[in-house]
Design a protein around this motif. Structure first.
Motif, short mmCIF file in Angstrom:
data_model
loop_
_atom_site.label_atom_id
_atom_site.label_comp_id
_atom_site.label_asym_id
_atom_site.label_seq_id
_atom_site.Cartn_x
_atom_site.Cartn_y
_atom_site.Cartn_z
N LEU A 70 -0.89 -0.55 -1.98
CA LEU A 70 -2.13 0.16 -2.30
C LEU A 70 -3.35 -0.47 -1.64
CD1 LEU A 70 -1.68 0.89 -6.11
CD2 LEU A 70 -1.45 2.49 -4.21
N SER A 71 -3.49 -1.78 -1.72
CA SER A 71 -4.67 -2.45 -1.16
C SER A 71 -4.76 -2.27 0.35
CB SER A 71 -4.65 -3.94 -1.49
OG SER A 71 -4.69 -4.14 -2.88
N ARG A 72 -3.62 -2.31 1.01
CA ARG A 72 -3.61 -2.17 2.47
C ARG A 72 -3.91 -0.73 2.89
NH1 ARG A 72 1.75 -2.89 4.92
NH2 ARG A 72 1.90 -4.40 3.26
N GLU A 73 -3.31 0.22 2.19
CA GLU A 73 -3.48 1.63 2.55
C GLU A 73 -4.78 2.23 2.02
OE1 GLU A 73 -0.02 4.02 1.86
OE2 GLU A 73 1.31 2.46 2.61
N ASN A 74 -5.37 1.61 1.00
CA ASN A 74 -6.61 2.10 0.39
C ASN A 74 -7.54 0.93 0.12
OD1 ASN A 74 -5.66 5.01 -0.33
ND2 ASN A 74 -4.05 3.67 -1.11
N PRO A 75 -8.13 0.33 1.17
CA PRO A 75 -8.90 -0.90 0.98
C PRO A 75 -10.11 -0.76 0.05
CG PRO A 75 -9.00 -0.15 3.26
CD PRO A 75 -8.05 0.73 2.55
N GLN A 76 -10.62 0.45 -0.13
CA GLN A 76 -11.78 0.65 -1.00
C GLN A 76 -11.40 0.92 -2.45
OE1 GLN A 76 -14.73 0.01 0.36
NE2 GLN A 76 -13.59 -0.33 2.26
N LEU A 77 -10.12 0.93 -2.76
CA LEU A 77 -9.63 1.26 -4.10
C LEU A 77 -10.08 0.20 -5.11
CD1 LEU A 77 -7.83 3.26 -5.68
CD2 LEU A 77 -5.91 1.74 -5.19
N ARG A 78 -10.79 0.65 -6.16
CA ARG A 78 -11.27 -0.25 -7.20
C ARG A 78 -10.74 0.13 -8.59
NH1 ARG A 78 -15.13 0.20 -3.82
NH2 ARG A 78 -17.02 1.11 -4.53
N GLY A 126 -2.08 -11.48 -3.11
CA GLY A 126 -3.46 -11.04 -3.28
C GLY A 126 -3.69 -9.55 -3.10
N GLU A 127 -2.65 -8.78 -2.86
CA GLU A 127 -2.80 -7.34 -2.69
C GLU A 127 -2.08 -6.60 -3.81
OE1 GLU A 127 -1.46 -6.05 1.13
OE2 GLU A 127 -3.14 -6.99 2.17
N TRP A 128 -2.63 -5.42 -4.17
CA TRP A 128 -2.01 -4.59 -5.19
C TRP A 128 -0.97 -3.68 -4.57
CZ3 TRP A 128 -2.33 -5.54 -10.14
CH2 TRP A 128 -3.44 -6.24 -10.64
N LYS A 129 0.18 -3.60 -5.25
CA LYS A 129 1.26 -2.70 -4.83
C LYS A 129 1.69 -1.87 -6.04
CE LYS A 129 3.11 -5.34 -1.01
NZ LYS A 129 4.36 -5.62 -0.30
N PHE A 130 2.29 -0.74 -5.75
CA PHE A 130 2.77 0.16 -6.79
C PHE A 130 4.23 0.47 -6.51
CE2 PHE A 130 3.61 4.30 -8.64
CZ PHE A 130 2.96 4.25 -9.86
N ARG A 131 5.06 0.38 -7.55
CA ARG A 131 6.49 0.66 -7.37
C ARG A 131 6.95 1.65 -8.43
NH1 ARG A 131 11.96 -1.92 -8.49
NH2 ARG A 131 10.97 -3.11 -10.14
N GLU A 159 5.42 0.31 -11.97
CA GLU A 159 4.69 -0.94 -12.14
C GLU A 159 3.64 -1.07 -11.04
OE1 GLU A 159 7.14 -4.45 -11.91
OE2 GLU A 159 8.11 -3.78 -10.08
N LEU A 160 2.54 -1.70 -11.40
CA LEU A 160 1.46 -2.05 -10.50
C LEU A 160 1.46 -3.57 -10.47
CD1 LEU A 160 -1.15 -1.17 -8.93
CD2 LEU A 160 -2.34 -1.35 -11.12
N TYR A 161 1.58 -4.15 -9.29
CA TYR A 161 1.72 -5.61 -9.25
C TYR A 161 0.97 -6.20 -8.05
CZ TYR A 161 5.40 -4.61 -5.81
OH TYR A 161 6.09 -4.16 -4.71
N ARG A 162 0.67 -7.51 -8.19
CA ARG A 162 0.00 -8.24 -7.10
C ARG A 162 1.03 -9.01 -6.30
NH1 ARG A 162 -5.70 -9.81 -9.77
NH2 ARG A 162 -4.75 -10.01 -11.80
N ARG A 163 0.89 -8.92 -4.99
CA ARG A 163 1.74 -9.70 -4.08
C ARG A 163 0.83 -10.21 -2.98
NH1 ARG A 163 7.51 -10.09 -4.05
NH2 ARG A 163 6.95 -8.75 -5.73
N ALA A 185 -5.19 11.60 -4.78
CA ALA A 185 -3.87 11.08 -5.15
C ALA A 185 -3.46 10.01 -4.14
CB ALA A 185 -2.85 12.20 -5.18
N VAL A 186 -2.98 8.87 -4.62
CA VAL A 186 -2.50 7.82 -3.72
C VAL A 186 -0.99 7.65 -3.82
CG1 VAL A 186 -4.70 6.59 -3.55
CG2 VAL A 186 -3.11 5.99 -5.38
#
Length: 184
Positions: free
Chosen positions: A12-20, A158-163, A152-156, A131-132
């Motif tokens: 998520l963080s890589r594909e949507n850097p502005q996501l807050r 320093g970046e957020w990922k969704f699985r 799950e939403l998790y940090r790897r 939608a992301v």
């Protein structure tokens, strides 16, 4: 956007850097009112050990806010959602787990997730509404379980990922709470 297959993840963080702020919604479609009244979504905030630090790390209809206002639970049409403010998630929380379950309230008709015709997971940028992540219909893979760890939403690093997980629990929501150390 193609639906995310079960077991796949998105950076998520890589594909949507502005996501807050992220809304994660579980939509179970139209079901009879008696079944709808016992279906619910919960979110667990988990540390590096895979456990909840306290009962405050469980979000559901009776506890709608997480500590530090990091996440909040709400109802939506044909489902429920959790809004996650990514910058407010405490550093000690490494992942958020999203669970669909049948409440253990006694009913005249035994209920399981197999009775769903539809179950989808969608993640939206709460600020733009875009939608992301979307899932396929997970209902055909649900059987006699009364709870499912759907995503799950998790940090790897320093970046957020969704699985998308879609793992059922025959032991129900109680089994999920026990596995992830949520105190009663």
């Amino acid at each position: 956007m193609s639906p995310l297959p079960r077991g796949a993840n998105v950076a998520l963080s890589r594909e949507n850097p502005q996501l807050r702020t992220l809304d994660i919604a579980i939509d179970w479609g139209q079901v009879d009112p008696a079944f709808d009244s016992v279906l619910s979504m919960a979110a667990l905030l988990l540390g590096a050990d895979g456990k909840a630090a306290s009962a405050a790390d469980l979000l559901y209809f009776n506890q709608m806010q997480a500590p530090d206002d990091a996440a909040s639970w709400s109802e939506i049409q044909h489902g429920e959602r959790v809004r996650v403010r990514l910058d407010r998630v405490p550093a000690a929380v490494e992942r958020l787990l999203f669970v669909l379950y049948v409440d253990a309230v006694p009913t005249s008709v035994p209920r399981t997730l197999e009775q769903l015709n539809m179950c989808t997971v969608k993640a939206f940028d709460a600020e733009s509404g875009a939608a992301v992540v979307t899932s396929d219909n997970l209902a055909p893979n649900m059987h006699s379980e009364t709870a499912s760890m759907v995503a799950e939403l998790y940090r790897r690093n320093g970046e957020w990922k969704f699985r998308l997980v879609a793992q059922g629990y025959v032991a129900g929501f109680r089994g999920v709470l026990e596995e992830f150390g949520v105190p009663r």
